[in-house]
Design a protein around this motif. Structure first.
Motif, PDB file in Angstrom:
ATOM      1  N   ARG A 205       0.823  -1.210   0.000  1.00 21.56           N
ATOM      2  CA  ARG A 205       0.000   0.000   0.000  1.00 21.56           C
ATOM      3  C   ARG A 205       0.861   1.266   0.000  1.00 21.56           C
ATOM      4  O   ARG A 205       0.449   2.289  -0.541  1.00 21.56           O
ATOM      5  CB  ARG A 205      -0.943   0.006   1.206  1.00 21.56           C
ATOM      6  N   GLU A 206       2.027   1.188   0.612  1.00 22.04           N
ATOM      7  CA  GLU A 206       2.911   2.356   0.601  1.00 22.04           C
ATOM      8  C   GLU A 206       3.351   2.682  -0.824  1.00 22.04           C
ATOM      9  O   GLU A 206       3.478   3.854  -1.192  1.00 22.04           O
ATOM     10  CB  GLU A 206       4.140   2.113   1.477  1.00 22.04           C
ATOM     11  N   MET A 207       3.547   1.665  -1.645  1.00 22.48           N
ATOM     12  CA  MET A 207       3.984   1.894  -3.022  1.00 22.48           C
ATOM     13  C   MET A 207       2.903   2.606  -3.828  1.00 22.48           C
ATOM     14  O   MET A 207       3.187   3.595  -4.512  1.00 22.48           O
ATOM     15  CB  MET A 207       4.339   0.566  -3.690  1.00 22.48           C
ATOM     16  N   THR A 208       1.669   2.109  -3.776  1.00 25.99           N
ATOM     17  CA  THR A 208       0.605   2.751  -4.540  1.00 25.99           C
ATOM     18  C   THR A 208       0.361   4.174  -4.043  1.00 25.99           C
ATOM     19  O   THR A 208       0.114   5.082  -4.835  1.00 25.99           O
ATOM     20  CB  THR A 208      -0.693   1.934  -4.467  1.00 25.99           C
ATOM     21  N   SER A 209       0.456   4.353  -2.749  1.00 24.93           N
ATOM     22  CA  SER A 209       0.286   5.694  -2.186  1.00 24.93           C
ATOM     23  C   SER A 209       1.347   6.639  -2.726  1.00 24.93           C
ATOM     24  O   SER A 209       1.055   7.764  -3.153  1.00 24.93           O
ATOM     25  CB  SER A 209       0.350   5.642  -0.659  1.00 24.93           C
ATOM     26  N   ARG A 210       2.570   6.170  -2.752  1.00 25.39           N
ATOM     27  CA  ARG A 210       3.690   6.989  -3.227  1.00 25.39           C
ATOM     28  C   ARG A 210       3.550   7.292  -4.726  1.00 25.39           C
ATOM     29  O   ARG A 210       3.767   8.428  -5.160  1.00 25.39           O
ATOM     30  CB  ARG A 210       5.001   6.276  -2.940  1.00 25.39           C
ATOM     31  N   LEU A 212       0.925   7.587  -6.482  1.00 24.12           N
ATOM     32  CA  LEU A 212      -0.181   8.497  -6.761  1.00 24.12           C
ATOM     33  C   LEU A 212      -0.024   9.848  -6.078  1.00 24.12           C
ATOM     34  O   LEU A 212      -0.907  10.702  -6.175  1.00 24.12           O
ATOM     35  CB  LEU A 212      -1.504   7.842  -6.343  1.00 24.12           C
ATOM     36  N   GLY A 213       1.096  10.049  -5.394  1.00 24.85           N
ATOM     37  CA  GLY A 213       1.358  11.352  -4.801  1.00 24.85           C
ATOM     38  C   GLY A 213       0.595  11.629  -3.521  1.00 24.85           C
ATOM     39  O   GLY A 213       0.448  12.795  -3.128  1.00 24.85           O
ATOM     40  N   PHE A 214       0.097  10.577  -2.852  1.00 29.05           N
ATOM     41  CA  PHE A 214      -0.549  10.756  -1.560  1.00 29.05           C
ATOM     42  C   PHE A 214       0.502  10.833  -0.452  1.00 29.05           C
ATOM     43  O   PHE A 214       1.633  10.351  -0.611  1.00 29.05           O
ATOM     44  CB  PHE A 214      -1.513   9.597  -1.266  1.00 29.05           C
ATOM     45  N   ASP A 215       0.092  11.393   0.673  1.00 32.30           N
ATOM     46  CA  ASP A 215       1.019  11.490   1.798  1.00 32.30           C
ATOM     47  C   ASP A 215       1.264  10.137   2.451  1.00 32.30           C
ATOM     48  O   ASP A 215       2.364   9.859   2.919  1.00 32.30           O
ATOM     49  CB  ASP A 215       0.470  12.448   2.866  1.00 32.30           C
ATOM     50  N   ARG A 216       0.237   9.293   2.466  1.00 30.02           N
ATOM     51  CA  ARG A 216       0.316   8.023   3.177  1.00 30.02           C
ATOM     52  C   ARG A 216      -0.890   7.168   2.801  1.00 30.02           C
ATOM     53  O   ARG A 216      -1.873   7.702   2.277  1.00 30.02           O
ATOM     54  CB  ARG A 216       0.318   8.244   4.693  1.00 30.02           C
ATOM     55  N   PRO A 217      -0.861   5.864   3.094  1.00 29.63           N
ATOM     56  CA  PRO A 217      -2.082   5.067   2.953  1.00 29.63           C
ATOM     57  C   PRO A 217      -3.036   5.383   4.106  1.00 29.63           C
ATOM     58  O   PRO A 217      -2.623   5.849   5.174  1.00 29.63           O
ATOM     59  CB  PRO A 217      -1.589   3.617   3.055  1.00 29.63           C
ATOM     60  N   THR A 218      -4.309   5.152   3.886  1.00 31.89           N
ATOM     61  CA  THR A 218      -5.275   5.271   4.976  1.00 31.89           C
ATOM     62  C   THR A 218      -4.950   4.221   6.042  1.00 31.89           C
ATOM     63  O   THR A 218      -4.401   3.154   5.744  1.00 31.89           O
ATOM     64  CB  THR A 218      -6.707   5.075   4.474  1.00 31.89           C
ATOM     65  N   ARG A 219      -5.324   4.508   7.288  1.00 31.23           N
ATOM     66  CA  ARG A 219      -4.855   3.689   8.415  1.00 31.23           C
ATOM     67  C   ARG A 219      -5.831   2.592   8.843  1.00 31.23           C
ATOM     68  O   ARG A 219      -5.448   1.700   9.590  1.00 31.23           O
ATOM     69  CB  ARG A 219      -4.560   4.601   9.611  1.00 31.23           C
ATOM     70  N   ASN A 220      -7.083   2.674   8.418  1.00 33.20           N
ATOM     71  CA  ASN A 220      -8.062   1.684   8.858  1.00 33.20           C
ATOM     72  C   ASN A 220      -8.972   1.357   7.689  1.00 33.20           C
ATOM     73  O   ASN A 220      -9.600   2.246   7.115  1.00 33.20           O
ATOM     74  CB  ASN A 220      -8.879   2.247  10.031  1.00 33.20           C
ATOM     75  N   SER A 221      -9.053   0.076   7.323  1.00 36.42           N
ATOM     76  CA  SER A 221      -9.785  -0.308   6.118  1.00 36.42           C
ATOM     77  C   SER A 221     -11.284  -0.065   6.255  1.00 36.42           C
ATOM     78  O   SER A 221     -11.950   0.300   5.273  1.00 36.42           O
ATOM     79  CB  SER A 221      -9.516  -1.775   5.785  1.00 36.42           C
ATOM     80  N   LEU A 222     -11.841  -0.256   7.449  1.00 36.67           N
ATOM     81  CA  LEU A 222     -13.267   0.017   7.642  1.00 36.67           C
ATOM     82  C   LEU A 222     -13.562   1.497   7.443  1.00 36.67           C
ATOM     83  O   LEU A 222     -14.475   1.887   6.724  1.00 36.67           O
ATOM     84  CB  LEU A 222     -13.706  -0.415   9.041  1.00 36.67           C
ATOM     85  N   ASP A 223     -12.774   2.324   8.108  1.00 38.86           N
ATOM     86  CA  ASP A 223     -12.943   3.766   7.997  1.00 38.86           C
ATOM     87  C   ASP A 223     -12.741   4.236   6.558  1.00 38.86           C
ATOM     88  O   ASP A 223     -13.425   5.147   6.091  1.00 38.86           O
ATOM     89  CB  ASP A 223     -11.952   4.466   8.931  1.00 38.86           C
TER      90      ASP A 223
END
Length: 471
Positions: A205-210, A212-223
């Protein structure tokens, strides 16, 4: 399409009722961008062979080219942008059937919307900064212009018109801060959250986040798949922006009437009457006011939708974009028309000055003069109020009174009171920090330019970051 679990095809009326192409086809470019990041990650972790991942990526880019050229028309039975893109991809490259490995439409949609909204809000920030620049220009042009300030829509005290424009600069700059907060709030990557519980596959998930230029992956899958806070953050910005624009429009509408008469709106931003040849109607400003209710309603629409939903994803959330797109369109349109109109708005200084003569806007100056001579403020307030009544009864102004008449009414005054009885003196002497004094306004304009430059620099960095994530 989903025949595995069902014995019947989806009814045509259900297809038409549940399709979302009218909402999400505009996000095709962002959907493909998210899919390219996903397929690169699948290749990197070994869930796709390198050559296979490359063919799928090239297929996605071909689909994107077809969309750009207009040769690809989406199909309503495929429901949404995501299935249309995947279906066409699989026609081009059979390995496209493996693209959805480790991904649900829930996290895919959440990613696509965030990418799209990030692009739109970044452009919107640029338009808002341009509007702030016009407000600064107005403040600088009109710093030495004196008009009446109002409370309760009654003349209150003389102010620098530049001070007025800077008041709106402060308000809209706070709106800019709320917009930046909304951008920061959405800058987490949902990819990899799956339908709601994550995945058993070795996703990075860190790779896809990086990518796409996001700061980080989301922290909770439900949320991740349930929350729409970032949309609410946008709506909060939009609602306050619209309220501020509406209040500004109300002021400008009033001041351009014959009764006030000191603000001249550009002809190109006004309309005539179908019956009355003399009319010059401020339709643009009226529409800015009128559309504010729609923006507020879109925020309430989202909040009412969210308030009764169980965790996690529910189809109700498909409707989250209907009000979002409408609100974005309204806010963008307001800035598109309000910025050039305000830039061309003119002021009749003589009429503005004449308007000051109809009230007693220097009364507070006299009360504060008495305070400096040792009179308690409440006593000073009473004395000046009695003096105003005396003037009203005689049809005179404070400025018309001779020194002897001043002393008859208020024994504490001296000859220097006469030096204070002008709007220029009143404005100049209000030199407290943040006040309307000419020097203070000049300082605030200089600070405003610095703050605007900082915001523009932040926007430049944000756009550079977005370019890094354009796959």
């Amino acid at each position: 399409m989903w025949k595995g679990r069902f014995e019947e095809d989806t009814a045509l009326v259900v297809q038409r009722f549940s399709q979302s192409l009218d909402l999400d086809w505009r996000m095709a470019e962002q959907d493909i961008r998210g899919s390219i990041a996903h397929v690169r990650m699948l290749g990197a972790v070994g869930l796709l062979e390198p050559g296979e991942a490359l063919r799928v990526e090239e297929g996605l880019k071909r689909v994107r080219d077809e969309i750009y050229s207009g040769s690809f028309t989406p199909s309503e039975p495929l429901e949404d942008v995501h299935m249309n893109v995947e279906h066409r991809l699989t026609e081009i490259e059979p390995s496209g059937a493996r693209l959805h490995t480790g991904r649900s439409r829930n996290d895919q949609t959440a990613t696509t919307v965030r990418l799209y909204l990030r692009d739109r809000l970044t452009d919107l920030e640029g338009a808002l900064l341009d509007f702030l620049a016009v407000l600064l220009d107005c403040a600088e042009r009109h710093r030495l212009v004196i008009v009446s300030g109002y409370t309760h829509l009654q003349q209150a005290q003389p102010i620098s018109l530049g001070h007025y424009w800077m008041a709106w600069f402060e308000a809209f700059l706070r709106d800019c801060g709320r917009l930046e907060f909304a951008l920061d709030a959405l800058n987490e990557c949902p990819l990899g959250a799956g339908a709601l519980a994550g995945s058993t596959l070795p996703l990075d998930r860190e790779m896809t986040s990086r990518l796409l230029g996001f700061d980080r992956p989301t922290r909770n899958s439900l949320d991740t798949v349930a929350q729409r806070d970032y949309m609410a953050d946008y709506h909060h910005f939009a609602s306050l922006f619209a309220v501020h624009a509406s209040r500004l429009a109300e002021d400008l509408t009033l001041w351009s009437t014959q009764e006030y008469g000191w603000l001249r709106l550009p002809d190109a931003f006004c309309t005539g009457s179908s019956m009355m040849p003399q009319k010059k109607n401020p339709d643009v400003l009226e529409l800015v006011r009128g559309r504010t209710g729609q923006v507020l309603g879109h925020m309430m629409d989202l909040l009412v939708t969210l308030k009764g939903l169980p965790m996690t994803y529910d189809r109700d959330l498909q409707e989250d974009k209907r009000g979002l797109w409408a609100s974005l369109g309204t806010v963008e349109a307001v800035l598109t028309v309000l910025t050039p109109m305000l830039d061309r708005t003119e002021v009749d200084e003589a009429v503005a000055r004449a308007g000051l003569e109809r009230g007693f806007t220097l009364a507070t100056d006299v009360a504060e003069y008495l305070v400096l001579r040792g009179v308690p403020f409440r006593d000073a307030h009473w004395k000046v109020g009695r003096l105003v009544r005396h003037c009203i009864e005689r049809g005179s102004r404070l400025e018309d009174l001779a020194l002897e008449e001043w002393r008859e009414q208020i024994p504490e005054v001296e000859a220097d009171i006469l030096e204070l009885l002008s709007p220029e003196a009143s404005v100049r002497r209000r030199n407290t920090y943040g006040g309307t004094g000419f020097e203070q306004v000049a300082l605030r304009i200089a600070e405003g330019k610095e703050r605007l430059a900082e915001r523009r620099d932040g926007l430049r960095r944000r756009r550079e970051r977005l370019e890094e994530g354009r796959l």
